[in-house]
Design a protein around this motif. Structure first.
Motif, PDB file in Angstrom:
ATOM      1  N   UNK A  46       5.700 -36.417 -11.282  1.00 47.17           N
ATOM      2  CA  UNK A  46       6.145 -35.620  -9.915  1.00 47.17           C
ATOM      3  C   UNK A  46       6.498 -36.752  -8.960  1.00 47.17           C
ATOM      4  N   UNK A  47       5.741 -37.690  -8.655  1.00 44.07           N
ATOM      5  CA  UNK A  47       6.220 -38.792  -7.858  1.00 44.07           C
ATOM      6  C   UNK A  47       7.478 -39.524  -8.150  1.00 44.07           C
ATOM      7  N   UNK A  48       7.743 -39.819  -9.262  1.00 42.35           N
ATOM      8  CA  UNK A  48       9.104 -40.248  -9.668  1.00 42.35           C
ATOM      9  C   UNK A  48      10.177 -39.468  -9.563  1.00 42.35           C
ATOM     10  N   UNK A  49       9.671 -37.981 -10.008  1.00 42.21           N
ATOM     11  CA  UNK A  49      10.786 -37.164  -9.905  1.00 42.21           C
ATOM     12  C   UNK A  49      11.252 -37.074  -8.404  1.00 42.21           C
ATOM     13  N   UNK A  50      10.407 -36.924  -7.495  1.00 43.18           N
ATOM     14  CA  UNK A  50      11.022 -36.688  -6.053  1.00 43.18           C
ATOM     15  C   UNK A  50      11.356 -38.062  -5.561  1.00 43.18           C
ATOM     16  N   UNK A  51      11.111 -38.905  -6.410  1.00 40.97           N
ATOM     17  CA  UNK A  51      11.984 -40.120  -5.747  1.00 40.97           C
ATOM     18  C   UNK A  51      13.405 -40.379  -6.563  1.00 40.97           C
TER      19      UNK A  51
ATOM     20  N   UNK B 143      14.112 -40.363  -9.730  1.00 37.87           N
ATOM     21  CA  UNK B 143      14.160 -40.864 -10.926  1.00 37.87           C
ATOM     22  C   UNK B 143      13.867 -39.718 -11.966  1.00 37.87           C
ATOM     23  N   UNK B 144      15.084 -39.094 -12.252  1.00 40.43           N
ATOM     24  CA  UNK B 144      14.969 -37.856 -13.357  1.00 40.43           C
ATOM     25  C   UNK B 144      14.824 -38.585 -14.637  1.00 40.43           C
ATOM     26  N   UNK B 145      15.393 -39.598 -14.967  1.00 42.40           N
ATOM     27  CA  UNK B 145      15.393 -40.134 -16.566  1.00 42.40           C
ATOM     28  C   UNK B 145      13.851 -40.706 -16.628  1.00 42.40           C
ATOM     29  N   UNK B 146      13.110 -40.784 -15.567  1.00 40.33           N
ATOM     30  CA  UNK B 146      11.622 -41.264 -16.134  1.00 40.33           C
ATOM     31  C   UNK B 146      10.916 -39.953 -16.484  1.00 40.33           C
ATOM     32  N   UNK B 147      11.289 -38.885 -16.287  1.00 42.06           N
ATOM     33  CA  UNK B 147      10.384 -37.584 -16.639  1.00 42.06           C
ATOM     34  C   UNK B 147       9.991 -37.541 -18.139  1.00 42.06           C
ATOM     35  N   UNK B 148      10.902 -37.572 -19.007  1.00 43.63           N
ATOM     36  CA  UNK B 148      10.750 -37.494 -20.603  1.00 43.63           C
ATOM     37  C   UNK B 148       9.676 -38.571 -20.739  1.00 43.63           C
ATOM     38  N   UNK B 149       9.460 -39.720 -20.420  1.00 42.40           N
ATOM     39  CA  UNK B 149       8.596 -40.797 -20.734  1.00 42.40           C
ATOM     40  C   UNK B 149       7.338 -40.076 -19.950  1.00 42.40           C
ATOM     41  N   UNK B 150       7.342 -39.711 -18.927  1.00 43.56           N
ATOM     42  CA  UNK B 150       6.197 -39.268 -18.268  1.00 43.56           C
ATOM     43  C   UNK B 150       5.286 -38.075 -18.816  1.00 43.56           C
ATOM     44  N   UNK B 151       6.229 -37.090 -19.519  1.00 45.79           N
ATOM     45  CA  UNK B 151       5.745 -35.937 -20.076  1.00 45.79           C
ATOM     46  C   UNK B 151       5.003 -36.463 -21.571  1.00 45.79           C
ATOM     47  N   UNK B 152       5.499 -37.645 -22.010  1.00 45.69           N
ATOM     48  CA  UNK B 152       4.839 -37.834 -23.359  1.00 45.69           C
ATOM     49  C   UNK B 152       3.442 -38.624 -23.103  1.00 45.69           C
ATOM     50  N   UNK B 153       3.065 -38.850 -21.874  1.00 43.58           N
ATOM     51  CA  UNK B 153       1.828 -39.333 -21.465  1.00 43.58           C
ATOM     52  C   UNK B 153       0.629 -38.238 -21.545  1.00 43.58           C
ATOM     53  N   UNK B 154       1.071 -36.883 -21.319  1.00 47.04           N
ATOM     54  CA  UNK B 154       0.003 -35.951 -21.327  1.00 47.04           C
ATOM     55  C   UNK B 154      -0.049 -35.247 -22.746  1.00 47.04           C
ATOM     56  N   UNK B 155      -0.461 -35.966 -24.004  1.00 48.57           N
ATOM     57  CA  UNK B 155      -0.761 -35.551 -25.334  1.00 48.57           C
ATOM     58  C   UNK B 155      -2.067 -35.344 -25.714  1.00 48.57           C
ATOM     59  N   UNK B 156      -3.015 -35.344 -25.016  1.00 41.11           N
ATOM     60  CA  UNK B 156      -4.406 -35.600 -25.147  1.00 41.11           C
ATOM     61  C   UNK B 156      -5.101 -34.340 -24.710  1.00 41.11           C
ATOM     62  N   UNK B 157      -6.099 -33.759 -25.624  1.00 37.11           N
ATOM     63  CA  UNK B 157      -6.848 -32.803 -25.269  1.00 37.11           C
ATOM     64  C   UNK B 157      -8.507 -32.988 -25.734  1.00 37.11           C
ATOM     65  N   UNK B 158      -9.323 -32.660 -24.865  1.00 38.58           N
ATOM     66  CA  UNK B 158     -10.700 -33.071 -25.413  1.00 38.58           C
ATOM     67  C   UNK B 158     -10.978 -34.634 -25.584  1.00 38.58           C
ATOM     68  N   UNK B 159     -10.099 -35.431 -24.846  1.00 41.34           N
ATOM     69  CA  UNK B 159     -10.168 -36.881 -25.164  1.00 41.34           C
ATOM     70  C   UNK B 159      -9.608 -37.499 -26.411  1.00 41.34           C
ATOM     71  N   UNK B 160      -8.669 -36.526 -27.100  1.00 43.39           N
ATOM     72  CA  UNK B 160      -8.065 -36.882 -28.291  1.00 43.39           C
ATOM     73  C   UNK B 160      -6.713 -36.596 -28.236  1.00 43.39           C
ATOM     74  N   UNK B 161      -5.767 -37.418 -29.006  1.00 44.16           N
ATOM     75  CA  UNK B 161      -4.457 -37.151 -29.060  1.00 44.16           C
ATOM     76  C   UNK B 161      -4.100 -36.009 -30.030  1.00 44.16           C
ATOM     77  N   UNK B 162      -3.562 -35.015 -29.717  1.00 40.14           N
ATOM     78  CA  UNK B 162      -3.137 -33.914 -30.299  1.00 40.14           C
ATOM     79  C   UNK B 162      -1.835 -33.481 -31.033  1.00 40.14           C
ATOM     80  N   UNK B 163      -1.393 -33.510 -32.146  1.00 46.15           N
ATOM     81  CA  UNK B 163       0.001 -33.548 -32.445  1.00 46.15           C
ATOM     82  C   UNK B 163       0.545 -32.244 -31.900  1.00 46.15           C
ATOM     83  N   UNK B 164      -0.252 -31.049 -31.958  1.00 44.02           N
ATOM     84  CA  UNK B 164       0.568 -30.182 -31.260  1.00 44.02           C
ATOM     85  C   UNK B 164       1.121 -30.296 -29.760  1.00 44.02           C
ATOM     86  N   UNK B 165       0.464 -31.014 -29.083  1.00 44.96           N
ATOM     87  CA  UNK B 165       0.976 -31.339 -27.730  1.00 44.96           C
ATOM     88  C   UNK B 165       2.141 -32.550 -27.739  1.00 44.96           C
TER      89      UNK B 165
END
Length: 217
Positions: free
Chosen positions: A104-109, A111-133
């Motif tokens: 959100x911080x980068x987008x509001x600045x 930096x639209x092109x930073x969003x895909x990379x930021x999205x890919x940081x959110x792929x864990x659930x229960x402390x583990x990397x989840x392929x579905x995410x």
């Protein structure tokens, strides 16, 4: 004013949440039903053995999304396409963390092109990397880039211009030349003279069109 996601955005969320008419525990162990509905989203309360209909699942999803549509509308300060808005609603619906994210911080600045990379940081659930995410974030990144704005933190956002030459444009031009240059007169010098005039006129028009696109001022 709160913005609502379009039909494509709703379909995207339905696809990735999946429809389960009987309650189950998600990858984080939370009771879930319908299209990813949990107690955290509000009523109805989800419990073991709970069963709902397809119509109820759709109604619950639309009700759940209203909160996140409002959050995205309020938190994001830069223009968004319908697809980009849908991506952020999907992301926030899935994580509940848009408000505290670096995304959100980068987008509001700007930096639209930073969003895909930021999205890919959110792929864990229960402390583990989840392929579905991982797959979901990749799909969101792809939807984000579809018809995206061209921008950076120093260049104002503006929609991508449509291609200068398309299959339709070429076919249209060829059709005109064929119809007017070769069908309206018989073969001979007059035919070729008329064709040359048409080609010249088409070239001049194309020149000014391209010039206006490259240098709109």
């Amino acid at each position: 004013m709160t913005r609502r996601i379009d039909a494509a955005g709703l379909s995207h969320i339905m696809q990735w949440e999946g429809k389960r008419l009987t309650s189950y525990r998600d990858v984080a162990g939370i009771w879930t039903v319908g299209f990813g509905h949990t107690d955290a989203a509000g009523p109805p309360k989800v419990f073991a053995g709970m069963k709902i209909t397809e119509e109820q699942a759709a109604e619950i999803l639309r009700s759940d999304l209203a909160k996140f549509e409002e959050r995205v509308s309020r938190l994001v300060k830069v223009p968004l396409t319908d697809n980009q808005f849908s991506v952020l609603v999907s992301f926030d619906f899935n994580t509940g963390s848009l408000h505290k994210s670096t995304l959100l911080k980068r987008l509001n600045a700007g930096q639209y092109d930073a969003v895909p990379g930021e999205l890919m940081k959110w792929v864990n659930a229960g402390g583990k990397r989840v392929q579905g995410l991982v797959n979901r974030r990749a799909a969101e990144a792809g939807l984000w880039a579809k018809g995206e704005f061209v921008s950076s933190n120093t260049v104002p956002a503006a929609p991508i211009a449509s291609p200068l030459l398309t299959k339709e444009n070429v076919s249209w031009g060829a059709g005109i030349l064929s119809t007017l240059g070769f069908s309206s007169v018989g073969p001979g010098p007059l035919q070729w003279a008329l064709a040359a005039v048409l080609v010249g006129a088409f070239a001049i028009g194309a020149f000014f069109f391209i010039k206006s696109r490259v240098n709109p001022s």
